[in-house]
Design an enzyme around this catalytic site. Structure first.
Site, PDB file in Angstrom:
ATOM      1  N   GLU A   1       1.591  -8.812   9.509  1.00 35.67           N
ATOM      2  CA  GLU A   1       1.918  -7.722  10.464  1.00 35.67           C
ATOM      3  C   GLU A   1       1.293  -8.063  11.879  1.00 35.67           C
ATOM      4  O   GLU A   1       0.431  -8.659  11.921  1.00 35.67           O
ATOM      5  CB  GLU A   1       1.334  -6.198   9.917  1.00 35.67           C
ATOM      6  CG  GLU A   1      -0.277  -6.275   9.908  1.00 35.67           C
ATOM      7  CD  GLU A   1      -0.798  -5.072  10.602  1.00 35.67           C
ATOM      8  OE1 GLU A   1      -0.126  -4.436  11.501  1.00 35.67           O
ATOM      9  OE2 GLU A   1      -1.783  -4.683  10.065  1.00 35.67           O
TER      10      GLU A   1
ATOM     11  N   HIS B   1       0.975  -1.101  -0.051  1.00 36.93           N
ATOM     12  CA  HIS B   1       0.059   0.240   0.095  1.00 36.93           C
ATOM     13  C   HIS B   1       0.864   1.277   0.111  1.00 36.93           C
ATOM     14  O   HIS B   1       2.205   1.111   0.094  1.00 36.93           O
ATOM     15  CB  HIS B   1      -0.876   0.001   1.165  1.00 36.93           C
ATOM     16  CG  HIS B   1      -0.641   0.103   2.562  1.00 36.93           C
ATOM     17  ND1 HIS B   1       0.253  -1.112   3.004  1.00 36.93           N
ATOM     18  CD2 HIS B   1      -0.200   1.000   3.358  1.00 36.93           C
ATOM     19  CE1 HIS B   1       0.610  -0.900   4.362  1.00 36.93           C
ATOM     20  NE2 HIS B   1       0.566   0.509   4.512  1.00 36.93           N
TER      21      HIS B   1
ATOM     22  N   HIS C   1       6.452  -6.262  11.456  1.00 33.85           N
ATOM     23  CA  HIS C   1       5.820  -4.924  11.589  1.00 33.85           C
ATOM     24  C   HIS C   1       5.176  -4.951  12.790  1.00 33.85           C
ATOM     25  O   HIS C   1       3.901  -4.833  13.049  1.00 33.85           O
ATOM     26  CB  HIS C   1       4.730  -4.707  10.365  1.00 33.85           C
ATOM     27  CG  HIS C   1       4.512  -3.328  10.376  1.00 33.85           C
ATOM     28  ND1 HIS C   1       3.464  -2.704  11.133  1.00 33.85           N
ATOM     29  CD2 HIS C   1       4.430  -2.445   9.331  1.00 33.85           C
ATOM     30  CE1 HIS C   1       3.314  -1.515  10.611  1.00 33.85           C
ATOM     31  NE2 HIS C   1       3.948  -1.390   9.638  1.00 33.85           N
TER      32      HIS C   1
ATOM     33  N   ASP D   1       6.229   3.787   5.159  1.00 37.06           N
ATOM     34  CA  ASP D   1       6.932   3.041   5.551  1.00 37.06           C
ATOM     35  C   ASP D   1       6.952   1.651   4.720  1.00 37.06           C
ATOM     36  O   ASP D   1       7.463   0.650   5.197  1.00 37.06           O
ATOM     37  CB  ASP D   1       6.409   2.736   6.915  1.00 37.06           C
ATOM     38  CG  ASP D   1       4.965   2.294   7.293  1.00 37.06           C
ATOM     39  OD1 ASP D   1       4.250   2.999   6.463  1.00 37.06           O
ATOM     40  OD2 ASP D   1       4.874   1.659   8.300  1.00 37.06           O
TER      41      ASP D   1
ATOM     42  N   HIS E   1       1.440   3.807   2.188  1.00 34.56           N
ATOM     43  CA  HIS E   1       2.095   4.560   3.190  1.00 34.56           C
ATOM     44  C   HIS E   1       3.602   4.345   3.091  1.00 34.56           C
ATOM     45  O   HIS E   1       4.384   3.496   2.389  1.00 34.56           O
ATOM     46  CB  HIS E   1       1.708   3.793   4.515  1.00 34.56           C
ATOM     47  CG  HIS E   1       0.561   4.149   5.260  1.00 34.56           C
ATOM     48  ND1 HIS E   1      -0.269   3.559   6.034  1.00 34.56           N
ATOM     49  CD2 HIS E   1      -0.172   5.321   4.723  1.00 34.56           C
ATOM     50  CE1 HIS E   1      -1.382   4.144   6.210  1.00 34.56           C
ATOM     51  NE2 HIS E   1      -1.585   5.225   5.571  1.00 34.56           N
TER      52      HIS E   1
END
Lengths: 599, 722
Positions: free
Chosen positions: A203, A68, A414, A72, A70
């Site tokens: 995650e 995605h 994560h 990070d 983002h």
């Protein structure tokens, strides 16, 4: 034994700069290529030197997958593709492809501002990087090459976020990226089918948390905004251009409508208009409610939210302003904050993470006197609130996803090590699968059992059918044949066909065994006794007594002979072919026990 | 005690890789002089480092290896500096221990251990160039040579790295045995493994010609195979001896698709790198390389008609293979630096055209095809008689432009964008060539480019802006109004671009417009020069209201160009410069300042001085300092004192500094502006702006405040990341 190897270069027992290398079936895939918000030196990007030493990057890596938009998860991408020199394909969903450049431009601006790095990576590099992107649709199997295929599943979290299944032959890995198992105001819940991968990489941000209802947090947020506006104060909400900002917009818009509020709401940046444009464009990626009402009214056509002009900040009266950047370290949000900080009627709501050192971090940790540039001291009298709206799955959600996908192994990334430890135990207990949590740079190796396709000749199948037994999908059956390996193909054929194909002559191999029996009678009589005994024991088999005195059971031949030294002992010569190995062994053991006494 | 099981290894924290990594870092800062070294060696630290070489974390293992090299170098720096004997009897104990460990590892049957030892040695020879490394190599080279006799060769990748590292170090030049080892390694390794070694050898400054020939042969093998497979009949001479498509390479090609693709991509990339090097082999087999690149591209495209078995196999394997297409197009582009027989060049253009036309070309392949085409076009020779394009190129252009036109209408934005980028580049170089101008104007490309200014994709709009800007600079931008009214067209393009600058919702096209305008101003674009002040005023007005920091920064760039044109370059010493003397005479300066006031440059710059985006403020500060320096030496216009104008400017400045917008300043008097500039501490401001926000955030005081404030605060918000 084939194996799957996983090495996190980032996000291993850590949050930030997600970058996970997976080797599967001889293919190398990079999952995400993010940056770390907390660092502005070398540590902001994953250490790619560990892959560049394996030769040319483009030759080593088969593809990069971005879950995605983002930062990070994608912030290091232009650096990786345009400066480190990766020239291969990059896969992401269409919304991610569209929105990624906005975030990367945002990040570029921060880098320029924080470090004065004007040539950190250029807009041209961002564009060139985006041109390497191959957009994928949900549930579409994309063939990266002849052997490697990938498939995207809906992940919630933010617009366009996806989980990816990576498959080579019969081996597969699922990478979740960030996901959310409960629908929110504009996005649906993550979903995956029972794909039973060898490994699920998930995650684990909220590995130990069962989050309170989001409704409560939303109510709290609205209450605080409402109270401030009612008393004539101004509300500043520093945001990144995308993601949470849109959710908060919907929240405020509906609330304003319901309560018939008049105070203006502004969005400070041109970027967000563009973001809203994308939210409108990618309506199919939002949740059911938004999709349903879309025809009558697009949720992202905001009635109450207008573009902000710098002059508005000085207008008297209440207002709500969304401004970038999200950490109040520079730019417009900081400028507005400096103006409004002095009045206790105003409020700043921080909806996200702030890096140490930034003004956002300082006010959240309770500092009230901030030293600004040029030795000025800013006294913060306004209210400071922190509201978490991040859309990650909590412990329950993670367990739910593991249950859905039914993986053979789970690997956590994560998240923080301590929290992961707790979840790891829980997963191992509940699902009886191995769970791993490698740190950055640590490699997890999993052996997998290969499934090798074998072709079966029609003749052999027909012969099997002729035996009258109908195939049953649930019951495995034994099938005899000869396995031929030729031109890296495997085929199972009848032995006759194999001989013919390979041009070989048939050789019979017989096993023989001697059994000593105490019997004073003549050989012929002993043979007859053996015949009668076997006839009575082996009712399903064809037992014959041949004219020459020998006995046969299928291919097994039994002959009786006198013992050269001991006339009271007879020797039974048993011989059988390898096809009747089982029966042959059984018969010998039977005969060794002796014959029943004649009645 | 300090380093054993009862030391850190026994602690629970030791399980965290970050702790182990930190421990190694700490040790490294400790190991700075021989005394510390003895202490470490006596305490058993070196054994712990040995064990960390096989750590589960790549980072820890790598740091351990590097630390060993550091300790070895430090130990050898002491008393044994000079030429220690290879046997090592006079080596310091610590160094002896490390080298023995390396020797044991090299003898090990475990590949991992061999790799570790090789990596330590690679770093050693890469970083340490003292005479003792020679002794080290003499001692270890027999063990390394033993590795070559194993089948398969263990850790071949690391072995190649080591041999190249030794060859590059001073040890290499004095050891003749090394060249033999390299030659032996080249012939023992598989084609894919030998590639990097071959390239490394060819990059070496001085190595025997025979070895170079062998190495070049290795790199050429795959392409020789392709040429052989593609040959219809015994064709023109191919590669030099030693590169004839040997059976091992053919076997690799036939073994699997990924092996074939991998080997080809690697060979193409290596040859591409090599071609750019000054020490590339000579003579360079340009013609066979070109033929091979063309053949590969044809195999990939399915337009080859192979006659051999290998050819058929390659056809099947490479058909539609994007990876090989990308590598081959890059390589073909690099080959444009050399020449080739006309018949071959024609083939190159033909295959490029195939790729540009083909609907199967992926966006990335298309981009590379455009780039390669550009390189070949710009590299093509000029016709001998005049300075115009040669007839072959003209012919090709005739075929290319319709394809470009088609690509500009592609539904895929990447294709449209790559087409526009190509057009911009080719026009930049050939805008003045009559044949190109003629062909371009006859095509519909300029009109289409104009239409793309309204493309739905912002990247494409930005590229269209750049392309039209470039076309217009050469008088090639045609609008439907027809060529008989050039002034109308130009006006319309300026208006159109200005419209984009003021209304486009996205930053990229607006930034592109600012770049075009700046370039027009620099080049003295005819229509800009017509009413220079009007042009600058309108552009600055639009830029000043832009939300995008780069547009505002570019506005200041344009303002600076304008200033330089009026006042001369900063510190210009060029004898041919038409610029004014360093300090303009007062009369001229007064006129200049008047002009600056008329275009409202001051208001734009002064507002930008307090822009919330630091780079904009920085640029503005530089601009005003430049102006101040130009104006001050000659005294400038008369001091204005505290005239009403000065007061109003200062008041406005204060408002802007406080972040308020305030009213526009309106008409300004140059004297007032100069007075304000003189009174401002622009140097101080520049110093402050040069310190980025990191400077504040990372200051010790800020850190201390944060630490104090964090004590007692729960970690609730640290978990919430993005």
């Amino acid at each position: 034994m084939p194996e799957i190897r996983v090495t996190p270069l980032g996000a291993g027992q850590d949050v930030g700069r997600s970058c996970i290398l997976v080797s599967i079936g001889g293919k190398n895939v990079m999952l995400d290529c993010g940056m770390h918000m907390g660092f502005s030196d070398d540590r902001r990007f994953p250490d790619f030197s560990y892959i560049t030493r394996n030769g040319r990057l483009t030759d080593f890596l088969d593809c990069v997958i971005i879950s995605h938009f983002h930062l990070d998860h994608c912030g290091a991408l232009p650096y990786f593709s345009e400066m480190v020199g990766y020239d291969g394909p990059i896969y992401m969903t269409q919304p991610t492809q569209a929105i990624c450049p906005i975030l990367l431009e945002d990040y570029r601006k921060i880098a320029v501002d924080k470090k004065g790095e004007a040539n950190f990576f250029t807009s041209q590099m961002i564009k060139d990087c985006m041109k390497k992107v191959v957009a994928v649709h949900l549930h579409q199997t994309v063939q990266v090459d002849d052997e490697l295929e990938i498939k995207a599943y809906y992940a919630g979290h933010v617009l366009g976020a996806a989980m990816f299944q990576i498959k080579v032959g019969s081996e597969s890995v699922v990478y979740t990226g960030d996901y959310n198992m409960t629908p929110d105001r504009h996005l649906g819940a993550a979903w995956i089918d029972k794909c039973r991968p060898n490994l699920l990489i998930t995650e684990s941000t909220y590995a130990t948390t069962i989050r309170d209802s989001k409704r409560c947090r939303e109510r709290d947020f609205l209450k605080k905004v409402h109270e401030t506006v009612e008393r004539g104060g101004k509300v500043l909400i520093p945001v990144f251009a995308l993601g949470r900002a849109q959710e908060l917009c919907i929240l405020l818009e509906t609330f304003w409508e319901r309560m018939d509020l008049k105070a203006p709401i502004y969005f400070s940046t041109g970027l967000t208009e563009k973001a809203n444009h994308y939210y409108k464009l990618f309506i199919p990626w939002t949740n059911q409610k938004i999709r349903k009402t879309f025809v009558q009214r697009n949720m992202f056509e905001f009635k109450h939210i207008k573009a902000f002009d710098r002059a508005f900040a000085d207008s008297p009266g209440p207002m709500v302003v969304f401004a970038t950047p999200g950490m109040l370290h520079a730019g417009q949000s900081l400028q507005i904050f400096r103006k409004w900080a002095g009045s206790e009627r105003n409020m700043v709501i921080m909806p996200g993470y702030c890096v140490q050192g930034t003004v956002g971090h300082k006010i959240l940790s309770g500092q009230r006197k901030l030293e600004m540039e040029g030795r000025q001291v800013l006294e913060v009298k306004m209210q400071v609130e922190y509201m978490s709206f991040s859309a990650h799955a909590d412990a329950k959600g993670i367990m739910q996803l593991v249950g859905q996908a039914e993986p053979e192994n789970v690997l956590l990334v994560h998240g923080e090590a301590k929290k992961m430890e707790f979840l790891k135990q829980k997963i191992e207990q509940e699902f009886r699968v191995s769970c791993y949590m490698p740190a950055n740079g640590e490699t997890v190796t999993l052996s997998t059992s290969p499934s090798i396709p074998v072709g079966i000749s029609l003749g052999l199948l027909k012969r099997e059918m002729a035996q009258g037994l109908l195939p049953d999908a649930k019951k495995p059956r034994l099938l005899h044949g000869t396995l031929i390996m030729k031109d890296s193909n495997f085929r199972l054929v009848s032995s006759e066909q194999a001989l013919k194909e390979l041009g070989l002559a048939e050789h019979q191999l017989r096993f023989t065994c001697r059994v000593h029996l105490h019997d004073t009678r003549k050989e012929q009589e002993t043979a007859l006794r053996v015949y009668s005994h076997l006839k009575s024991v082996l009712k399903d088999h064809c037992v014959q007594h041949l004219p020459d005195g020998s006995v046969t059971v299928e291919s097994i031949l039994i002959q009786a002979a006198a013992h050269s030294e001991d006339p009271s002992t007879k020797v039974l010569l048993v011989s059988w072919t390898y096809q009747d190995e089982e029966l042959g062994s059984y018969l010998t053991s039977l005969l060794k026990k002796g014959l029943p006494q004649a009645s | 005690m300090l380093f054993g099981e009862s030391g850190p290894l026994g602690g629970a924290a030791w399980t965290a890789p970050t702790v182990r990594s930190g421990w190694l870092q700490g040790l490294r800062s400790l190991a700075q002089h021989p005394g510390a070294l003895r202490f470490l060696a006596d305490c058993g630290a070196v054994d712990t480092i040995f064990s960390l070489q096989g750590d589960s974390s790549l980072f820890v293992a790598s740091a351990a290896g590097q630390l060993l090299v550091h300790i070895l170098a430090l130990a050898m720096r002491g008393p044994a500096e000079g030429h220690p004997s290879p046997q090592g009897c006079d080596w310091p104990a610590c160094a002896q221990k490390i080298v023995c460990h390396v020797e044991d590892s090299l003898r090990s049957t475990a590949t991992l251990q061999v790799t570790q030892a090789l990596n330590v040695l690679t770093t050693t020879f890469g970083h340490c160039h003292s005479p003792w490394t020679q002794g080290l190599w003499v001692r270890l080279s027999p063990l390394v040579a033993c590795l070559l006799e194993k089948d398969p060769i263990p850790a071949s990748h690391s072995l190649v790295d080591l041999l190249l590292s030794v060859a590059r170090s001073p040890v290499g030049s004095s050891d003749c045995g090394l060249w033999e080892t390299l030659a032996q390694t080249l012939s023992h390794l598989s084609p894919t493994q030998a590639g990097p070694l071959a390239l490394g050898i060819l990059k070496l400054q001085d190595c025997p010609q025979a070895l170079k020939t062998q190495a070049f042969g290795v790199l050429l093998q795959p392409l020789a195979c392709v040429l052989k497979a593609a040959a219809q009949a015994p064709g023109p001479p191919g590669f030099p001896e030693g590169a004839t498509g040997d059976s091992i390479t053919v076997d690799t090609f036939l073994s699997s698709k990924s092996a074939c693709v991998g080997l080809l991509c690697q060979a193409l990339a290596h040859l591409e790198l090599l071609q750019l090097l000054p020490q590339r082999p000579s003579p360079w087999p340009q013609a066979p390389l070109l033929r091979a690149a063309v053949a590969i591209l044809r195999f990939c495209h399915g337009s080859a008609a192979p006659t051999s078995d290998v050819g058929g196999h390659l056809c099947a394997v490479l058909a539609g293979c994007v990876r090989v297409q990308r590598a081959a197009l890059d390589f073909l582009g690099t080959l444009s630096q050399g020449t080739g027989p006309q018949e071959l060049v024609t083939q190159v253009f033909a295959v490029l055209l195939e790729y540009l036309t083909s609907p199967d070309s992926s966006p990335m392949v298309l981009k590379k095809a455009f780039q390669a085409t550009l390189r070949w076009l710009l590299g093509s020779p000029k016709a001998p008689s005049c300075c115009d394009l040669d007839p072959h190129t003209q012919l090709f252009l005739g075929e290319l432009l319709p394809v470009l036109r088609k690509r500009l209408c592609s539904p895929c934005w990447e294709a449209r964008d790559s087409g526009l980028e190509f057009l911009t580049q080719v026009t930049r170089h050939w805008g003045g060539q009559a044949a190109f101008r003629h062909a371009l104007l006859a095509s519909e490309v300029p009109e289409l480019t104009g239409q793309l200014l309204r493309d739905p994709e912002s990247y494409v709009r930005a590229s269209a802006v750049t392309a039209t800007g470039q076309l217009s600079s050469w008088g090639l931008y045609a609008t439907p109004t027809g060529p008989e009214h050039p002034e109308v067209q130009q006006e319309s393009l300026f208006t159109e671009l200005l419209h984009i600058l003021s209304t486009d919702s996205e930053g990229f096209p607006r930034r592109a417009v600012m770049h075009v305008f700046t370039q027009w101003l620099k080049d003295g674009h005819a229509d800009v020069a017509e009413d220079l002040e009007q042009f600058v005023a309108r552009v600055l007005q639009a830029a000043s209201q832009d939300l995008d920091w780069e547009v505002r920064a570019q506005g200041l760039e344009l303002a600076l160009v304008f200033l330089e044109q009026l006042l001369g370059q900063p510190g210009s010493r060029c004898p041919y410069a038409v610029a004014l003397p360093e300090a303009a005479p007062p009369a001229t300066l007064a006129q200049v300042l008047q002009a600056l006031c008329r275009v409202q440059l001051f208001e734009f710059a002064l507002r930008a001085l307090f822009d919330c985006d630091r780079p904009v403020a920085q640029k503005s500060c530089d601009l005003l300092l430049f102006l101040k320096a130009k104006a001050t030496p000659c005294g400038g216009p008369q001091e204005a004192g505290a005239s009403p104008d000065v007061v109003s400017v200062e008041a406005a400045l204060q408002r802007w500094q406080a972040g308020e917008q305030g009213q526009p300043l309106g008409e300004l008097e140059p004297e007032a502006v100069m007075a304000v500039l003189r009174s401002m501490d622009l140097e101080g401001l520049r110093g402050m702006l040069a310190k980025s926000s990191d400077h504040m955030e990372k200051s010790p005081q800020s850190l201390l405040q944060d630490m104090l404030a964090t004590v007692g605060v729960l970690g609730e918000n640290e978990a919430d990341c993005y």
